[in-house]
Design an enzyme around this catalytic site. Sequence first.
Site, short mmCIF file in Angstrom:
data_model
loop_
_atom_site.label_atom_id
_atom_site.label_comp_id
_atom_site.label_asym_id
_atom_site.label_seq_id
_atom_site.Cartn_x
_atom_site.Cartn_y
_atom_site.Cartn_z
N LYS A 89 -23.86 84.07 21.71
CA LYS A 89 -24.80 84.23 22.83
C LYS A 89 -24.14 84.09 24.20
CE LYS A 89 -29.31 83.41 20.85
NZ LYS A 89 -29.09 83.02 19.44
N GLU A 111 -35.80 82.55 29.09
CA GLU A 111 -36.77 82.09 28.09
C GLU A 111 -35.96 81.66 26.89
OE1 GLU A 111 -35.74 85.18 28.16
OE2 GLU A 111 -35.24 85.34 26.05
N SER A 372 -21.85 85.01 13.25
CA SER A 372 -22.41 84.89 14.62
C SER A 372 -22.42 83.47 15.17
CB SER A 372 -23.82 85.47 14.66
OG SER A 372 -24.67 84.83 13.74
C1 LIG Z 1 -29.66 83.65 18.35
C2 LIG Z 1 -28.81 83.84 17.17
C3 LIG Z 1 -28.90 84.99 16.35
C4 LIG Z 1 -29.95 86.05 16.55
O1 LIG Z 1 -29.91 86.75 17.75
P1 LIG Z 1 -29.37 88.25 17.85
O2 LIG Z 1 -29.75 88.67 19.23
O3 LIG Z 1 -30.05 89.05 16.79
O4 LIG Z 1 -27.91 88.19 17.63
C5 LIG Z 1 -28.02 85.14 15.30
N1 LIG Z 1 -27.08 84.20 15.03
C6 LIG Z 1 -26.96 83.07 15.79
C7 LIG Z 1 -25.90 82.10 15.42
C8 LIG Z 1 -27.82 82.85 16.87
O5 LIG Z 1 -27.68 81.74 17.59
#
Ligand SMILES: *Cc1c(COP(=O)(O)O)cnc(C)c1O
Length: 388
Positions: A89, A111, A372
């Site tokens: 993020k 938000e 992610s």
């Molecule tokens: C917020 C988040 C997501 C989902 O958000 P996307 O905009 O779909 O990437 C996925 N993985 C993690 C670790 C997150 O913090």
Amino acid sequence: MSYQVDDKGFYGEFGGAFIPELLYPNIEELQENYLKIEKSEEFQIEFHQLLKDYVGRPTPLFLAKRLSAKYGAEIWLKREDLCHTGAHKVNNTVGQILLAEKLGKKRIIAETGAGQHGVATATVCALKGLKCIVYMGEKDIERQAPNVARMKMLGAEVRPATSGSKTLKDATNEAMRDWINNPEDTHYIIGSVVGPHPYPDMVARYQAIISKEIKEQMQGLPDYVIACVGGGSNAMGAFYHFLDDPSVKLIGVEAAGLGVDTNKTAATLTLGTPGVLHASRSIMMQDKDGQVVEPHSISAGLDYPGIGPAHAWLKVSDRAQYMAVTDADALKAAVECSQMEGIIPALETAHAFSVLKDLDLNPTDRVVINLSGRGDKDMDTYMRELHL
Ligand SMILES: *Cc1c(COP(=O)(O)O)cnc(C)c1O
């Protein structure tokens, strides 16, 4: 076929900017400036400097040998969990804080649902010494105490949204209202590839560093790129530089919750229909009367009733495939990744790992999973669900 946004802000039939008239000046200012600023040498130098020295990029591309042996293909992990603040993020918030600075904005609003985007925003505001106000549903404030504390420690003000269901949707409405009232000095940092044009394209461009690095690190093309999908920003970042390489199979994984045949699910592309949510046309979960259906997922980051318009277009045009994974299967995959590779993934990410068992893989296939985020923030859930 183009998978990029057109000059009106559409991906095929999806996207656009369905905004109240009061927001026209704010959105037009962004539409007119975001590309100019992003392409300027000054922005590029500072963006890449911060990604390197502050976020810790490039993140490694790690060959997961034990998972590779189990699934009979090369499994590579793109380590976004190693980014500063623990997930992808921050790539977006670093980009948007620089944009805000170039536009002369002194006040930042955001938000947040689970609080991850709020923390990533509070982080870059502290870095730049800008005032930060994060809107968060009252119910989410109670449920996500550690992230609320992080935002406060970073100097942000957390304002509760007390209307409606007191969750993300209501926080988004409050943030919009604030922005309408403060158009001169305020920039609104949206946390995924959602919202009115230019946000989906802008956020995709900042997250595209993920696929740019994968392409360099792989030396050649992978056969699969797999990522979990909430709003869709980490997936869009992982797909971006492969969109025009048709041999690369792109797979987005959404949250099925208790199952796609139950009413406790967040499988938007599997179950949804076209509609307008958060000022853009996409696919969303709604009932016969067009009322948004409350989503459910064990992972707060995937618990969203819509999806970015680019993903709706990638699905409809068959460029990407979307699969849905249940809470229970995500938990199993989280344990497997932890115990086979020594990496505890975020619950969101665990959904992406779970589809490995369902793919028809060959030994020579090269599979990239976008890791992610890390699982520290999910330890309470893991402890409860896995009886640790
Ligand atoms: C917020 C988040 C997501 C989902 O958000 P996307 O905009 O779909 O990437 C996925 N993985 C993690 C670790 C997150 O913090």
